[in-house]
Every structure is written in C-alpha cells, then in structure tokens.
Design a protein around this motif. Structure first.
Motif, PDB file in Angstrom:
ATOM      1  N   GLU A 203      -0.552 -11.386   0.656  1.00  0.00           N
ATOM      2  CA  GLU A 203      -0.136 -12.529   1.478  1.00  0.00           C
ATOM      3  C   GLU A 203       0.940 -12.045   2.446  1.00  0.00           C
ATOM      4  N   LEU A 204       0.772 -12.366   3.735  1.00  0.00           N
ATOM      5  CA  LEU A 204       1.740 -11.944   4.756  1.00  0.00           C
ATOM      6  C   LEU A 204       2.536 -13.141   5.249  1.00  0.00           C
ATOM      7  N   ASP A 205       3.787 -12.900   5.627  1.00  0.00           N
ATOM      8  CA  ASP A 205       4.550 -13.978   6.252  1.00  0.00           C
ATOM      9  C   ASP A 205       4.281 -13.967   7.773  1.00  0.00           C
ATOM     10  N   GLY A 206       4.957 -14.820   8.518  1.00  0.00           N
ATOM     11  CA  GLY A 206       4.693 -14.951   9.950  1.00  0.00           C
ATOM     12  C   GLY A 206       5.041 -13.707  10.752  1.00  0.00           C
ATOM     13  N   GLU A 207       5.828 -12.808  10.154  1.00  0.00           N
ATOM     14  CA  GLU A 207       6.201 -11.574  10.864  1.00  0.00           C
ATOM     15  C   GLU A 207       5.444 -10.355  10.348  1.00  0.00           C
ATOM     16  N   ASP A 208       4.318 -10.603   9.704  1.00  0.00           N
ATOM     17  CA  ASP A 208       3.499  -9.512   9.153  1.00  0.00           C
ATOM     18  C   ASP A 208       4.219  -8.684   8.097  1.00  0.00           C
ATOM     19  N   LYS A 209       5.120  -9.348   7.373  1.00  0.00           N
ATOM     20  CA  LYS A 209       5.725  -8.668   6.225  1.00  0.00           C
ATOM     21  C   LYS A 209       5.005  -9.142   4.953  1.00  0.00           C
ATOM     22  N   LEU A 225      -5.635  -2.676 -15.286  1.00  0.00           N
ATOM     23  CA  LEU A 225      -4.209  -2.406 -15.080  1.00  0.00           C
ATOM     24  C   LEU A 225      -3.683  -3.099 -13.840  1.00  0.00           C
ATOM     25  N   ARG A 226      -2.440  -3.498 -13.897  1.00  0.00           N
ATOM     26  CA  ARG A 226      -1.750  -4.069 -12.753  1.00  0.00           C
ATOM     27  C   ARG A 226      -0.836  -2.973 -12.185  1.00  0.00           C
ATOM     28  N   ALA A 227      -0.956  -2.702 -10.889  1.00  0.00           N
ATOM     29  CA  ALA A 227      -0.160  -1.629 -10.272  1.00  0.00           C
ATOM     30  C   ALA A 227       1.181  -2.202  -9.825  1.00  0.00           C
ATOM     31  N   THR A 228       2.052  -2.477 -10.774  1.00  0.00           N
ATOM     32  CA  THR A 228       3.309  -3.168 -10.461  1.00  0.00           C
ATOM     33  C   THR A 228       4.260  -2.321  -9.603  1.00  0.00           C
ATOM     34  N   ASP A 229       4.273  -1.000  -9.803  1.00  0.00           N
ATOM     35  CA  ASP A 229       5.155  -0.146  -8.990  1.00  0.00           C
ATOM     36  C   ASP A 229       4.730  -0.197  -7.523  1.00  0.00           C
ATOM     37  N   ALA A 230       3.429  -0.156  -7.298  1.00  0.00           N
ATOM     38  CA  ALA A 230       2.914  -0.201  -5.921  1.00  0.00           C
ATOM     39  C   ALA A 230       3.198  -1.569  -5.294  1.00  0.00           C
ATOM     40  N   GLU A 231       3.030  -2.622  -6.076  1.00  0.00           N
ATOM     41  CA  GLU A 231       3.335  -3.973  -5.565  1.00  0.00           C
ATOM     42  C   GLU A 231       4.816  -4.062  -5.177  1.00  0.00           C
ATOM     43  N   ALA A 232       5.686  -3.505  -6.016  1.00  0.00           N
ATOM     44  CA  ALA A 232       7.129  -3.547  -5.724  1.00  0.00           C
ATOM     45  C   ALA A 232       7.439  -2.755  -4.460  1.00  0.00           C
ATOM     46  N   ALA A 233       6.729  -1.636  -4.276  1.00  0.00           N
ATOM     47  CA  ALA A 233       6.979  -0.803  -3.088  1.00  0.00           C
ATOM     48  C   ALA A 233       6.604  -1.540  -1.803  1.00  0.00           C
ATOM     49  N   MET A 234       5.663  -2.471  -1.899  1.00  0.00           N
ATOM     50  CA  MET A 234       5.217  -3.192  -0.699  1.00  0.00           C
ATOM     51  C   MET A 234       6.023  -4.461  -0.435  1.00  0.00           C
ATOM     52  N   ALA A 235       6.712  -4.955  -1.436  1.00  0.00           N
ATOM     53  CA  ALA A 235       7.359  -6.272  -1.318  1.00  0.00           C
ATOM     54  C   ALA A 235       8.312  -6.322  -0.132  1.00  0.00           C
ATOM     55  N   GLY A 236       8.091  -7.277   0.755  1.00  0.00           N
ATOM     56  CA  GLY A 236       8.974  -7.478   1.907  1.00  0.00           C
ATOM     57  C   GLY A 236       8.782  -6.494   3.041  1.00  0.00           C
ATOM     58  N   ALA A 237       7.918  -5.483   2.845  1.00  0.00           N
ATOM     59  CA  ALA A 237       7.750  -4.445   3.879  1.00  0.00           C
ATOM     60  C   ALA A 237       6.867  -4.948   5.017  1.00  0.00           C
ATOM     61  N   SER A 238       7.167  -4.479   6.219  1.00  0.00           N
ATOM     62  CA  SER A 238       6.297  -4.796   7.351  1.00  0.00           C
ATOM     63  C   SER A 238       5.015  -3.972   7.204  1.00  0.00           C
ATOM     64  N   VAL A 239       3.866  -4.574   7.531  1.00  0.00           N
ATOM     65  CA  VAL A 239       2.620  -3.821   7.371  1.00  0.00           C
ATOM     66  C   VAL A 239       2.484  -2.754   8.461  1.00  0.00           C
ATOM     67  N   ILE A 284      -5.160  -6.475   4.066  1.00  0.00           N
ATOM     68  CA  ILE A 284      -4.144  -6.737   5.105  1.00  0.00           C
ATOM     69  C   ILE A 284      -4.818  -7.157   6.412  1.00  0.00           C
ATOM     70  N   GLU A 285      -5.881  -6.465   6.777  1.00  0.00           N
ATOM     71  CA  GLU A 285      -6.590  -6.826   8.024  1.00  0.00           C
ATOM     72  C   GLU A 285      -7.109  -8.258   7.950  1.00  0.00           C
ATOM     73  N   GLU A 286      -7.635  -8.626   6.794  1.00  0.00           N
ATOM     74  CA  GLU A 286      -8.150  -9.999   6.632  1.00  0.00           C
ATOM     75  C   GLU A 286      -7.006 -11.012   6.736  1.00  0.00           C
ATOM     76  N   ALA A 287      -5.876 -10.700   6.120  1.00  0.00           N
ATOM     77  CA  ALA A 287      -4.720 -11.619   6.184  1.00  0.00           C
ATOM     78  C   ALA A 287      -4.253 -11.771   7.627  1.00  0.00           C
ATOM     79  N   GLN A 288      -4.249 -10.685   8.384  1.00  0.00           N
ATOM     80  CA  GLN A 288      -3.798 -10.756   9.791  1.00  0.00           C
ATOM     81  C   GLN A 288      -4.763 -11.597  10.637  1.00  0.00           C
ATOM     82  N   ARG A 289      -6.055 -11.513  10.310  1.00  0.00           N
ATOM     83  CA  ARG A 289      -7.037 -12.318  11.068  1.00  0.00           C
ATOM     84  C   ARG A 289      -6.879 -13.806  10.761  1.00  0.00           C
ATOM     85  N   GLY A 290      -6.534 -14.098   9.479  1.00  0.00           N
ATOM     86  CA  GLY A 290      -6.459 -15.492   9.041  1.00  0.00           C
ATOM     87  C   GLY A 290      -5.219 -16.137   9.550  1.00  0.00           C
TER      88      GLY A 290
END
Ligand SMILES: Cc1cc2nc3c(=O)[nH]c(=O)nc-3n(C[C@H](O)[C@H](O)[C@H](O)COP(=O)(O)OP(=O)(O)OC[C@H]3O[C@@H](n4cnc5c(N)ncnc54)[C@H](O)[C@@H]3O)c2cc1C
Length: 290
Positions: A203-209, A225-239, A284-290
């Motif tokens: 899920e992206l916010d209005g600024e593509d973060k 398995l849930r890739a929690t480390d990878a999810e944490a690495a992406m949190a809040g980051a700009s795509v 991410i591409e799908e989220a940006q299109r939506g």
C-alpha cells in the motif's frame, strides 16, 4: 492401488462432523476435495478407519463480505474463489494466487480449507493467509475458536488443528487505498508445486511511500513464511530508488529452505530473492496505477 477399507460418514452439519471426529479420534480423517487425501490413502501412505466427508455440509460453503472482512467457508472450491467477483475486488492476492494451484481439474474439486489444513509448505494459499494476517475459524464439540494464521501453521503438513477440529472458515482482512498485489513462483512445469514463490501486497501513500507491505514466501521452509525483515526495510521508504533486489535478498536471508531432490537450499534462497523482488515490483506498479 486402492485405499485400505474404511467406514464412510457423510454428516450434513459441522457439529455432527466434529462429533464424529471426537468419537473416533486419530482413527478418523476429514475428506474435503480429496485432491491430497485420496492419493495419500490410495498409495497407502496413510490409513484411516473412518473418513468424515464434509461435502454435504452446506454451512461450510460460501463467500461473504462484511465491513472490512471477507469470510470464506472452508469447503468453498478453489475454482469458485478463482471466479468470484467479491474475492477479485476485496482480496486480489487470493484471486491472483489461485490459478497457480495445480490444474483446473484439481481446483474444481480442491477447497480452500483443504489446502490450508493440508499445510504443504510449497502451497500458495497458506502463504496468502500468513501474508494477509487471515484468521481461521475452528470448530469442535466445545464450540468455535479463532486461530491467527501465524499460529495455525506448525510445521510441514502440521497445523494447530486437533483431531476433533474442523476448519470451518477463514477470514481475510480487506486492504483499501492505493494497493497492489502480485504472486510470483518458479516451478519445473506449470501446475507443479512451486520450488519457491512469493505473494506480495503493497500500500502506497500519496507521495509514493510504502504505507504498509506484506510478503509471504512458500517453498522456503517447513511452513509458509512472512518476510518481516524485508517488510521493515520497506516501511516508509519512497518507492523511487528502492532497491527491490536488496529487499528480496533480505527476505530470502530470513528463510531456511529445504535441500531436496527438486532443488538445493542455495538455489531456493537465490531464486527466492529474485521472486520476491519481481512480485514487489509488480505490486508497486499496480498500486501506482490505482
Ligand atoms: C497433481 C496435483 C497438483 C497440485 N498442485 C498444487 C499446487 O501447485 N499448489 C497447491 O497449493 N496445491 C496443489 N495441489 C493440492 C490441491 O490444492 C489440493 O486441493 C489441496 O492440497 C487439498 O485440498 P482438498 O480440498 O482437496 O483437501 P483434501 O485432500 O480432501 O484434504 C487434505 C487434508 O486436509 C484435511 N482437511 C480438509 N478440509 C478440512 C477441514 N475443513 N477441516 C479440517 N481438516 C481438513 C484432510 O483431512 C486432509 O488431511 C495439487 C494436487 C494435485 C493432485
């Protein structure tokens, strides 16, 4: 080969099915779509004195959306999930994962409950359930309880279900907003179980973060398995400028994949990282299109 003789029971209510399981204990086994159980019994890899067929239990079928949740009855066929407009709209990750399950003949009979209760670590649905924090409704003669997905899968073919438990339904939370979903896997042939695979939601916010992400991996350990480390690495980051290959490697580093006749652990870890990166890019591409 044919299965060893067994007594056949065809209850019409969940409570009656649970009562039969309670009466016969580990001599009984539930039959759903039969796509995994019947080969196991026919090859005599397992033998049960009693088979409790759920196919006449109507209350175990159906797809229902209420507020932020979609509840799917355990006996709902995979083919019905594949075609259902509510699932396509509200749980796109589940809809996208379904065509990867075997072939359409298998999905015509196979059920969502059967796939989850069977708990093959290379299966798609368990990874979707873990990624989306689904909740499992489990019924036994004492009543119904809720089991979170991260507590349901215990090990290869092992779940939190007890001998007298019937998995009655699964609840999936609905993701709203600028979301994208993707499934990627590598299998020897189309329709085979995956050597490695990933299901991703972003899920992206209005600024593509990245407002939130969920990454489920299958074929990479004894459970989904849930890739929690990878999810944490992406949190809040700009795509923009996000190194998805590095995120994929972070996801794979958190796994302990099997080393077997189908693929080595090294292969699974290396290809698993690529599969995660590809799925994230498409999500991410799908989220940006939506
Ligand atoms: C050739 C082939 C290829 C396949 N490829 C894939 C694939 O790529 N990906 C994939 O995910 N699957 C694959 N499958 C498996 C398929 O998805 C099965 O449908 C699924 O694993 C089991 O679902 P089922 O409804 O047939 O359950 P069954 O075979 O009837 O039951 C499976 C197990 O779950 C238990 N069970 C079933 N329902 C319940 C319940 N409601 N409560 C408690 N216990 C229950 C049974 O007792 C049994 O132990 C494949 C199968 C075949 C034959």
């Amino acid at each position: 080969m044919k299965p060893a003789p067994f007594a056949y029971h065809a209850p019409e209510r969940v409570a009656d099915a649970a009562a039969l399981l309670n009466e016969f204990g580990d001599e009984a086994k539930v039959l759903a779509g039969g796509q995994s159980l019947v080969p196991i019994m026919a090859l005599r890899l397992a033998r049960f004195e009693h088979v409790v067929d759920l196919n006449r239990v109507d209350e175990l079928r159906g797809i229902e959306r209420t507020n932020g949740t979609v509840r799917i009855g355990a006996m709902t066929r995979q083919a019905d999930i594949e075609r259902d407009p509510t699932v396509a709209e509200a749980i796109p990750l589940l809809a996208k994962a379904t065509p990867f399950i075997g072939h359409f003949q298998i999905r015509n009979r196979g059920t969502i409950g059967g796939s989850l209760a069977h708990a093959d670590p290379a299966a798609e649905y368990p990874a979707v359930a873990v990624a989306l924090d689904a909740e499992f409704e489990v019924t036994n003669p004492g009543g119904t309880r809720a089991v979170p997905a991260d507590e349901f899968f215990v090990s290869t073919f092992m779940t939190a279900l007890d001998t007298d438990d019937v998995l009655s339904a699964i609840r999936f939370p609905v993701w709203n907003g600028r979301c994208g979903f993707a499934v990627e896997e590598v299998a020897r042939r189309f329709g085979d179980f995956a050597l490695t695979g990933a299901v991703c939601a972003v899920e992206l916010d209005g600024e593509d973060k990245v407002a939130r992400s969920a990454i489920g991996m299958f074929g990479m350990g004894s459970t989904p398995l849930r890739a929690t480390d990878a999810e944490a690495a992406m949190a809040g980051a700009s795509v923009i400028g996000l190194d998805l290959e590095e995120v994929g490697r972070t996801a794979a580093a958190q796994t302990d994949p099997p080393d077997d006749i189908h693929a080595s652990a090294t292969y699974r870890r290396s290809v698993g990282a690529v599969v995660v990166a590809r799925a994230l890019r498409r999500a991410i591409e799908e989220a940006q299109r939506g």
